[in-house]
Design a protein around this motif. Structure first.
Motif, PDB file in Angstrom:
ATOM      1  N   LEU A  33     -75.074 -61.145 -78.232  1.00 34.74           N
ATOM      2  CA  LEU A  33     -74.259 -60.305 -77.379  1.00 34.74           C
ATOM      3  C   LEU A  33     -73.405 -61.163 -76.455  1.00 34.74           C
ATOM      4  O   LEU A  33     -73.847 -62.230 -76.011  1.00 34.74           O
ATOM      5  N   SER A  34     -72.192 -60.698 -76.170  1.00 34.52           N
ATOM      6  CA  SER A  34     -71.339 -61.321 -75.163  1.00 34.52           C
ATOM      7  C   SER A  34     -70.601 -60.201 -74.432  1.00 34.52           C
ATOM      8  O   SER A  34     -70.747 -59.026 -74.772  1.00 34.52           O
ATOM      9  N   ALA A  35     -69.786 -60.575 -73.470  1.00 30.19           N
ATOM     10  CA  ALA A  35     -68.983 -59.586 -72.752  1.00 30.19           C
ATOM     11  C   ALA A  35     -67.920 -58.975 -73.666  1.00 30.19           C
ATOM     12  O   ALA A  35     -67.393 -57.904 -73.375  1.00 30.19           O
ATOM     13  N   ASP A  36     -67.633 -59.642 -74.803  1.00 29.41           N
ATOM     14  CA  ASP A  36     -66.588 -59.185 -75.723  1.00 29.41           C
ATOM     15  C   ASP A  36     -67.097 -58.488 -76.973  1.00 29.41           C
ATOM     16  O   ASP A  36     -66.343 -57.783 -77.632  1.00 29.41           O
ATOM     17  N   GLY A  37     -68.362 -58.735 -77.354  1.00 30.16           N
ATOM     18  CA  GLY A  37     -68.818 -58.169 -78.611  1.00 30.16           C
ATOM     19  C   GLY A  37     -70.278 -58.435 -78.891  1.00 30.16           C
ATOM     20  O   GLY A  37     -71.004 -58.967 -78.056  1.00 30.16           O
ATOM     21  N   PHE A  38     -70.682 -58.063 -80.103  1.00 28.44           N
ATOM     22  CA  PHE A  38     -72.075 -58.241 -80.499  1.00 28.44           C
ATOM     23  C   PHE A  38     -72.193 -58.320 -82.015  1.00 28.44           C
ATOM     24  O   PHE A  38     -71.298 -57.888 -82.746  1.00 28.44           O
ATOM     25  N   MET A  39     -73.305 -58.886 -82.468  1.00 23.89           N
ATOM     26  CA  MET A  39     -73.624 -58.894 -83.884  1.00 23.89           C
ATOM     27  C   MET A  39     -74.781 -57.927 -84.091  1.00 23.89           C
ATOM     28  O   MET A  39     -75.755 -57.938 -83.338  1.00 23.89           O
ATOM     29  N   LEU A  40     -74.648 -57.124 -85.116  1.00 19.27           N
ATOM     30  CA  LEU A  40     -75.609 -56.074 -85.416  1.00 19.27           C
ATOM     31  C   LEU A  40     -76.349 -56.393 -86.710  1.00 19.27           C
ATOM     32  O   LEU A  40     -75.733 -56.787 -87.699  1.00 19.27           O
ATOM     33  N   PHE A  41     -77.657 -56.220 -86.705  1.00 23.48           N
ATOM     34  CA  PHE A  41     -78.485 -56.309 -87.907  1.00 23.48           C
ATOM     35  C   PHE A  41     -78.908 -54.889 -88.225  1.00 23.48           C
ATOM     36  O   PHE A  41     -79.475 -54.198 -87.366  1.00 23.48           O
ATOM     37  N   HIS A  44     -77.869 -50.879 -93.317  1.00 23.36           N
ATOM     38  CA  HIS A  44     -76.737 -50.654 -94.212  1.00 23.36           C
ATOM     39  C   HIS A  44     -75.483 -51.324 -93.640  1.00 23.36           C
ATOM     40  O   HIS A  44     -75.381 -51.551 -92.442  1.00 23.36           O
ATOM     41  N   ARG A  45     -74.565 -51.649 -94.531  1.00 17.49           N
ATOM     42  CA  ARG A  45     -73.316 -52.291 -94.114  1.00 17.49           C
ATOM     43  C   ARG A  45     -72.449 -51.314 -93.340  1.00 17.49           C
ATOM     44  O   ARG A  45     -72.350 -50.142 -93.696  1.00 17.49           O
ATOM     45  N   GLN A  46     -71.809 -51.835 -92.319  1.00 18.39           N
ATOM     46  CA  GLN A  46     -70.832 -51.059 -91.560  1.00 18.39           C
ATOM     47  C   GLN A  46     -69.469 -51.222 -92.237  1.00 18.39           C
ATOM     48  O   GLN A  46     -69.214 -52.229 -92.890  1.00 18.39           O
ATOM     49  N   CYS A  74     -65.542 -52.741 -85.759  1.00 19.09           N
ATOM     50  CA  CYS A  74     -66.236 -53.619 -86.701  1.00 19.09           C
ATOM     51  C   CYS A  74     -65.226 -54.592 -87.310  1.00 19.09           C
ATOM     52  O   CYS A  74     -64.301 -54.189 -88.010  1.00 19.09           O
ATOM     53  N   LEU A  75     -65.412 -55.892 -87.031  1.00 21.13           N
ATOM     54  CA  LEU A  75     -64.489 -56.921 -87.516  1.00 21.13           C
ATOM     55  C   LEU A  75     -64.884 -57.461 -88.884  1.00 21.13           C
ATOM     56  O   LEU A  75     -64.031 -57.871 -89.659  1.00 21.13           O
ATOM     57  N   TRP A  76     -66.195 -57.500 -89.163  1.00 23.21           N
ATOM     58  CA  TRP A  76     -66.670 -58.009 -90.446  1.00 23.21           C
ATOM     59  C   TRP A  76     -68.058 -57.442 -90.725  1.00 23.21           C
ATOM     60  O   TRP A  76     -68.759 -57.006 -89.817  1.00 23.21           O
ATOM     61  N   SER A  77     -68.434 -57.434 -91.990  1.00 19.14           N
ATOM     62  CA  SER A  77     -69.754 -56.960 -92.391  1.00 19.14           C
ATOM     63  C   SER A  77     -70.120 -57.626 -93.713  1.00 19.14           C
ATOM     64  O   SER A  77     -69.264 -57.778 -94.584  1.00 19.14           O
ATOM     65  N   ARG A  78     -71.378 -58.038 -93.834  1.00 16.52           N
ATOM     66  CA  ARG A  78     -71.828 -58.651 -95.088  1.00 16.52           C
ATOM     67  C   ARG A  78     -73.317 -58.371 -95.285  1.00 16.52           C
ATOM     68  O   ARG A  78     -74.061 -58.183 -94.329  1.00 16.52           O
ATOM     69  N   HIS A  85     -80.573 -55.402 -96.098  1.00 16.73           N
ATOM     70  CA  HIS A  85     -80.038 -55.238 -94.754  1.00 16.73           C
ATOM     71  C   HIS A  85     -78.621 -55.770 -94.702  1.00 16.73           C
ATOM     72  O   HIS A  85     -78.108 -56.260 -95.707  1.00 16.73           O
ATOM     73  N   ALA A  86     -78.015 -55.687 -93.531  1.00 16.29           N
ATOM     74  CA  ALA A  86     -76.641 -56.177 -93.374  1.00 16.29           C
ATOM     75  C   ALA A  86     -76.438 -56.736 -91.975  1.00 16.29           C
ATOM     76  O   ALA A  86     -77.142 -56.380 -91.032  1.00 16.29           O
ATOM     77  N   TRP A  87     -75.454 -57.627 -91.882  1.00 17.41           N
ATOM     78  CA  TRP A  87     -74.997 -58.196 -90.621  1.00 17.41           C
ATOM     79  C   TRP A  87     -73.585 -57.699 -90.399  1.00 17.41           C
ATOM     80  O   TRP A  87     -72.794 -57.651 -91.337  1.00 17.41           O
ATOM     81  N   SER A  88     -73.240 -57.349 -89.150  1.00 18.77           N
ATOM     82  CA  SER A  88     -71.886 -56.904 -88.830  1.00 18.77           C
ATOM     83  C   SER A  88     -71.492 -57.431 -87.458  1.00 18.77           C
ATOM     84  O   SER A  88     -72.320 -57.481 -86.546  1.00 18.77           O
ATOM     85  N   GLY A  89     -70.237 -57.810 -87.332  1.00 22.23           N
ATOM     86  CA  GLY A  89     -69.719 -58.292 -86.064  1.00 22.23           C
ATOM     87  C   GLY A  89     -68.795 -57.267 -85.443  1.00 22.23           C
ATOM     88  O   GLY A  89     -67.907 -56.739 -86.117  1.00 22.23           O
ATOM     89  N   PHE A  90     -69.004 -56.983 -84.164  1.00 17.97           N
ATOM     90  CA  PHE A  90     -68.226 -55.973 -83.453  1.00 17.97           C
ATOM     91  C   PHE A  90     -67.535 -56.563 -82.237  1.00 17.97           C
ATOM     92  O   PHE A  90     -68.108 -57.387 -81.521  1.00 17.97           O
ATOM     93  N   HIS A  91     -66.318 -56.117 -82.007  1.00 15.33           N
ATOM     94  CA  HIS A  91     -65.567 -56.464 -80.810  1.00 15.33           C
ATOM     95  C   HIS A  91     -65.571 -55.235 -79.898  1.00 15.33           C
ATOM     96  O   HIS A  91     -65.254 -54.125 -80.347  1.00 15.33           O
ATOM     97  N   ILE A  92     -65.962 -55.408 -78.642  1.00 11.72           N
ATOM     98  CA  ILE A  92     -65.990 -54.295 -77.690  1.00 11.72           C
ATOM     99  C   ILE A  92     -64.547 -53.995 -77.282  1.00 11.72           C
ATOM    100  O   ILE A  92     -63.839 -54.869 -76.793  1.00 11.72           O
ATOM    101  N   ILE A  93     -64.126 -52.755 -77.504  1.00 11.11           N
ATOM    102  CA  ILE A  93     -62.741 -52.379 -77.217  1.00 11.11           C
ATOM    103  C   ILE A  93     -62.629 -51.342 -76.109  1.00 11.11           C
ATOM    104  O   ILE A  93     -61.536 -51.120 -75.589  1.00 11.11           O
ATOM    105  N   ASP A  94     -63.727 -50.697 -75.741  1.00  9.08           N
ATOM    106  CA  ASP A  94     -63.679 -49.663 -74.713  1.00  9.08           C
ATOM    107  C   ASP A  94     -64.962 -49.729 -73.901  1.00  9.08           C
ATOM    108  O   ASP A  94     -66.052 -49.531 -74.440  1.00  9.08           O
TER     109      ASP A  94
END
Length: 110
Positions: A33-41, A44-46, A74-78, A85-94
């Motif tokens: 986690l950061s002030a800008d985003g997070f990685m999700l486990f 299922h893929r986002q 969601c910027l990426w997902s794999r 399972h899946a990993w996904s990267g998110f950018h906080i926009i709101d």
């Protein structure tokens, strides 16, 4: 990979679960986690470029913070190595001001 993060992500041992704000569906667990985003486990893929309105929920409240409501892209997902399972990267926009303050409090505990 080109790293464009403005804030470094911090791994978390806190149990931060992510839920869709509207459906209450469990989306997964925050890995970092950061002030800008997070990685999700997740299980299922986002969908890349999908927008989420979600809640990050702590297992136990920290300094009175039990959840943070935010919007994320969601910027990426794999898929994960196990294929289940899946990993996904998110950018906080709101993020409302009070929610940003709550996020800063959580980040201090990481």
């Amino acid at each position: 990979m080109d790293d464009r993060r403005q804030h470094s992500r911090r791994s978390t041992e806190l149990q931060l679960e992510v839920f869709d704000l509207h459906s209450q569906q469990h989306l997964g667990r925050v890995v970092d986690l950061s002030a800008d985003g997070f990685m999700l486990f997740s299980n299922h893929r986002q969908n890349v470029d999908s927008l989420l309105e979600c809640r990050l929920v702590t297992e136990q409240p920290i300094d009175g913070i039990g959840e943070i409501k935010l919007g994320a892209d969601c910027l990426w997902s794999r898929p994960s190595a196990d294929g289940k399972h899946a990993w996904s990267g998110f950018h906080i926009i709101d993020l409302a001001e009070d929610q940003a303050a709550a996020l800063e409090i959580l980040l201090k505990h990481l």
